[in-house]
Design a protein around this motif. Structure first.
Motif, PDB file in Angstrom:
ATOM      1  N   UNK A 122      69.242 -18.690 -36.281  1.00  0.00           N
ATOM      2  CA  UNK A 122      69.664 -18.492 -37.490  1.00  0.00           C
ATOM      3  C   UNK A 122      69.056 -17.833 -38.528  1.00  0.00           C
ATOM      4  N   UNK A 123      67.755 -18.169 -38.800  1.00  0.00           N
ATOM      5  CA  UNK A 123      66.614 -17.840 -40.169  1.00  0.00           C
ATOM      6  C   UNK A 123      66.457 -16.289 -39.673  1.00  0.00           C
ATOM      7  N   UNK A 124      66.387 -15.592 -38.839  1.00  0.00           N
ATOM      8  CA  UNK A 124      66.059 -14.239 -38.351  1.00  0.00           C
ATOM      9  C   UNK A 124      66.818 -13.374 -39.005  1.00  0.00           C
ATOM     10  N   UNK A 125      68.575 -14.251 -38.626  1.00  0.00           N
ATOM     11  CA  UNK A 125      69.501 -12.963 -38.940  1.00  0.00           C
ATOM     12  C   UNK A 125      70.234 -12.936 -40.480  1.00  0.00           C
ATOM     13  N   UNK A 126      69.920 -14.219 -40.571  1.00  0.00           N
ATOM     14  CA  UNK A 126      70.285 -14.677 -41.769  1.00  0.00           C
ATOM     15  C   UNK A 126      69.677 -13.512 -42.880  1.00  0.00           C
ATOM     16  N   UNK A 127      68.226 -13.581 -42.578  1.00  0.00           N
ATOM     17  CA  UNK A 127      67.490 -12.924 -43.836  1.00  0.00           C
ATOM     18  C   UNK A 127      67.472 -11.588 -43.409  1.00  0.00           C
ATOM     19  N   UNK A 128      67.476 -10.608 -42.696  1.00  0.00           N
ATOM     20  CA  UNK A 128      67.973  -9.334 -41.974  1.00  0.00           C
ATOM     21  C   UNK A 128      69.561  -9.203 -43.113  1.00  0.00           C
ATOM     22  N   UNK A 129      70.150 -10.139 -42.924  1.00  0.00           N
ATOM     23  CA  UNK A 129      72.064  -9.594 -43.709  1.00  0.00           C
ATOM     24  C   UNK A 129      71.677  -9.997 -45.257  1.00  0.00           C
ATOM     25  N   UNK A 130      70.590 -10.690 -45.893  1.00  0.00           N
ATOM     26  CA  UNK A 130      70.748 -11.557 -46.656  1.00  0.00           C
ATOM     27  C   UNK A 130      69.822  -9.773 -48.137  1.00  0.00           C
ATOM     28  N   UNK A 131      68.621  -9.555 -47.070  1.00  0.00           N
ATOM     29  CA  UNK A 131      68.118  -8.209 -47.235  1.00  0.00           C
ATOM     30  C   UNK A 131      68.916  -7.271 -47.488  1.00  0.00           C
ATOM     31  N   UNK A 132      69.243  -6.715 -45.845  1.00  0.00           N
ATOM     32  CA  UNK A 132      71.048  -5.839 -46.678  1.00  0.00           C
ATOM     33  C   UNK A 132      71.866  -5.554 -47.768  1.00  0.00           C
ATOM     34  N   UNK A 133      72.275  -6.989 -47.704  1.00  0.00           N
ATOM     35  CA  UNK A 133      73.316  -7.393 -49.257  1.00  0.00           C
ATOM     36  C   UNK A 133      73.111  -7.390 -50.693  1.00  0.00           C
ATOM     37  N   UNK A 134      71.417  -7.527 -50.414  1.00  0.00           N
ATOM     38  CA  UNK A 134      71.050  -7.422 -52.030  1.00  0.00           C
ATOM     39  C   UNK A 134      70.217  -5.892 -52.478  1.00  0.00           C
ATOM     40  N   UNK A 135      69.911  -5.579 -51.349  1.00  0.00           N
ATOM     41  CA  UNK A 135      69.298  -4.057 -51.637  1.00  0.00           C
ATOM     42  C   UNK A 135      69.765  -2.997 -51.260  1.00  0.00           C
ATOM     43  N   UNK A 136      70.835  -2.764 -50.423  1.00  0.00           N
ATOM     44  CA  UNK A 136      71.578  -1.604 -50.003  1.00  0.00           C
ATOM     45  C   UNK A 136      73.141  -2.186 -51.071  1.00  0.00           C
ATOM     46  N   UNK A 137      73.140  -1.242 -51.981  1.00  0.00           N
ATOM     47  CA  UNK A 137      74.372  -0.577 -53.241  1.00  0.00           C
ATOM     48  C   UNK A 137      75.494  -0.520 -52.491  1.00  0.00           C
ATOM     49  N   UNK A 138      76.366  -0.964 -53.025  1.00  0.00           N
ATOM     50  CA  UNK A 138      78.064  -1.166 -52.956  1.00  0.00           C
ATOM     51  C   UNK A 138      78.666  -0.214 -52.476  1.00  0.00           C
ATOM     52  N   UNK A 139      79.278   1.130 -51.621  1.00  0.00           N
ATOM     53  CA  UNK A 139      79.316   2.237 -52.047  1.00  0.00           C
ATOM     54  C   UNK A 139      81.031   2.298 -52.588  1.00  0.00           C
ATOM     55  N   UNK A 140      81.466   3.269 -53.926  1.00  0.00           N
ATOM     56  CA  UNK A 140      82.167   3.043 -54.328  1.00  0.00           C
ATOM     57  C   UNK A 140      83.004   4.293 -53.437  1.00  0.00           C
ATOM     58  N   UNK A 141      83.801   4.077 -53.000  1.00  0.00           N
ATOM     59  CA  UNK A 141      84.398   4.390 -51.530  1.00  0.00           C
ATOM     60  C   UNK A 141      85.393   4.451 -50.647  1.00  0.00           C
ATOM     61  N   UNK A 142      86.319   5.785 -50.937  1.00  0.00           N
ATOM     62  CA  UNK A 142      88.064   5.223 -50.075  1.00  0.00           C
ATOM     63  C   UNK A 142      87.876   5.600 -49.319  1.00  0.00           C
ATOM     64  N   UNK A 143      87.132   6.189 -48.165  1.00  0.00           N
ATOM     65  CA  UNK A 143      86.619   6.292 -47.092  1.00  0.00           C
ATOM     66  C   UNK A 143      86.398   5.303 -46.100  1.00  0.00           C
ATOM     67  N   UNK A 144      87.104   5.459 -44.772  1.00  0.00           N
ATOM     68  CA  UNK A 144      86.466   4.135 -43.633  1.00  0.00           C
ATOM     69  C   UNK A 144      85.685   5.561 -42.850  1.00  0.00           C
ATOM     70  N   UNK A 145      84.438   4.235 -41.845  1.00  0.00           N
ATOM     71  CA  UNK A 145      84.366   4.459 -40.838  1.00  0.00           C
ATOM     72  C   UNK A 145      85.257   4.612 -39.722  1.00  0.00           C
ATOM     73  N   UNK A 146      85.073   5.329 -38.749  1.00  0.00           N
ATOM     74  CA  UNK A 146      86.469   4.682 -37.911  1.00  0.00           C
ATOM     75  C   UNK A 146      85.407   5.359 -36.615  1.00  0.00           C
ATOM     76  N   UNK A 147      84.304   5.026 -36.164  1.00  0.00           N
ATOM     77  CA  UNK A 147      83.859   4.267 -34.597  1.00  0.00           C
ATOM     78  C   UNK A 147      84.514   4.866 -33.232  1.00  0.00           C
ATOM     79  N   UNK A 148      84.028   4.817 -32.040  1.00  0.00           N
ATOM     80  CA  UNK A 148      84.658   5.172 -30.996  1.00  0.00           C
ATOM     81  C   UNK A 148      84.775   3.628 -30.655  1.00  0.00           C
ATOM     82  N   UNK A 149      86.251   3.209 -29.896  1.00  0.00           N
ATOM     83  CA  UNK A 149      85.990   1.776 -29.687  1.00  0.00           C
ATOM     84  C   UNK A 149      84.445   1.160 -28.801  1.00  0.00           C
ATOM     85  N   UNK A 150      84.347   2.189 -28.093  1.00  0.00           N
ATOM     86  CA  UNK A 150      82.843   1.498 -27.680  1.00  0.00           C
ATOM     87  C   UNK A 150      81.879   0.768 -28.416  1.00  0.00           C
TER      88      UNK A 150
END
Length: 277
Positions: A122-150
């Motif tokens: 719980x603690x490790x995953x929550x901290x990693x995700x928190x860092x991502x959401x705070x430090x990585x800026x939301x990209x203003x784009x309408x383009x969605x990536x579509x990775x393979x089903x796998x």
């Protein structure tokens, strides 16, 4: 008499804490698509500690009870987001089966692992995700990536298993993933609210079954699910989830990401503190 009064005071405090956690958890569920577990699990864990529940069981009870409340919260939150057009039904059908497989794996691990393992996860995953959401800026784009089903399948299994082990509705994992793939943050939040239901149903059943007959559980427990706490939490989470959903559609996207990240960071640090104290 003094012992009885002390016990009554403890249960009154427990009840007040559950009502408060339900209100905050409901708002967070609608606001961030996280099912409320990110708030409910730490509160439950803290008061289970106060009540003297064994350290090896606290996290299982907290996680299982949180997942139970998420069933109702996810329905309420999803309904509000769906009315605003922010739930991607096609994605749910595409991603749902892999998430269910992950939930089954995570529940199997969480039901039998030492509770401290779940706390670390719980603690490790929550901290990693928190860092991502705070430090990585939301990209203003309408383009969605579509990775393979796998790739979708792998991501679904990981999201489902971690969510089941953490007692959260999926937004903690799914919102950052969908945001990275180019989804609008509001659409990611709305879809993740619906994913919470996919996670909570099998997760609750699994923890209820795996905890049957385990010694040391708190009173009024069905397996690892504490029915008393769930009964206090659910009305509040359902009532306040639409409030959070309305807030999510009235504040800037960047503010929503920072809000999400800060809550995760605070929660993570609190869990680390409990581990080392």
């Amino acid at each position: 008499m003094i012992e009885i009064e002390g016990t009554m005071s403890l249960y009154l405090l427990w009840g007040a804490a559950m009502l408060f956690a339900g209100i905050v958890g409901g708002i967070m569920a609608g606001l961030l698509g996280v099912g409320g577990g990110i708030v409910i699990v730490p509160v439950l864990y803290h008061f289970l500690t106060t009540m003297g529940v064994d350290e090896s069981l606290r996290m299982q009870v907290a996680v299982a009870t949180s997942l139970t409340t998420i069933i109702a919260t996810a329905i309420s939150s999803t309904r509000s987001h769906y009315k605003k057009g922010s739930v991607d039904i096609a994605l749910l059908k595409h991603w749902g089966p892999a998430i269910v497989v992950g939930v089954l794996i995570g529940t199997a691990i969480g039901g039998f692992a030492d509770g401290r393992v779940l706390t670390i996860v719980f603690a490790v995953v929550a901290l990693l995700v928190a860092a991502n959401m705070i430090l990585v800026r939301d990209r203003e784009t309408d383009t969605q990536k579509n990775p393979p089903k796998s790739v979708w399948a792998i991501l679904g299994v990981i999201a489902g298993s971690l969510s089941a082990m953490m007692g959260i509705g999926g937004g903690t994992i799914c919102v950052p993933v969908l945001s990275f793939l180019g989804y609008d943050i509001r659409r990611a939040v709305g879809t993740s609210a619906a994913i919470g239901l996919i996670i909570a149903l099998p997760g609750t059943i699994g923890y209820a079954m795996s905890g049957i007959g385990v010694n040391g559980r708190p009173p009024f427990s069905l397996g690892y699910v504490n029915v008393l706490a769930a009964a206090l939490l659910i009305p509040m989470t359902v009532l306040f989830a639409p409030v959070g959903a309305r807030i999510a559609h009235s504040i800037p996207r960047r503010a929503l990401r920072i809000c999400f990240g800060l809550f995760l960071a605070i929660t993570s640090l609190r869990m680390f503190y409990d581990l080392i104290s």
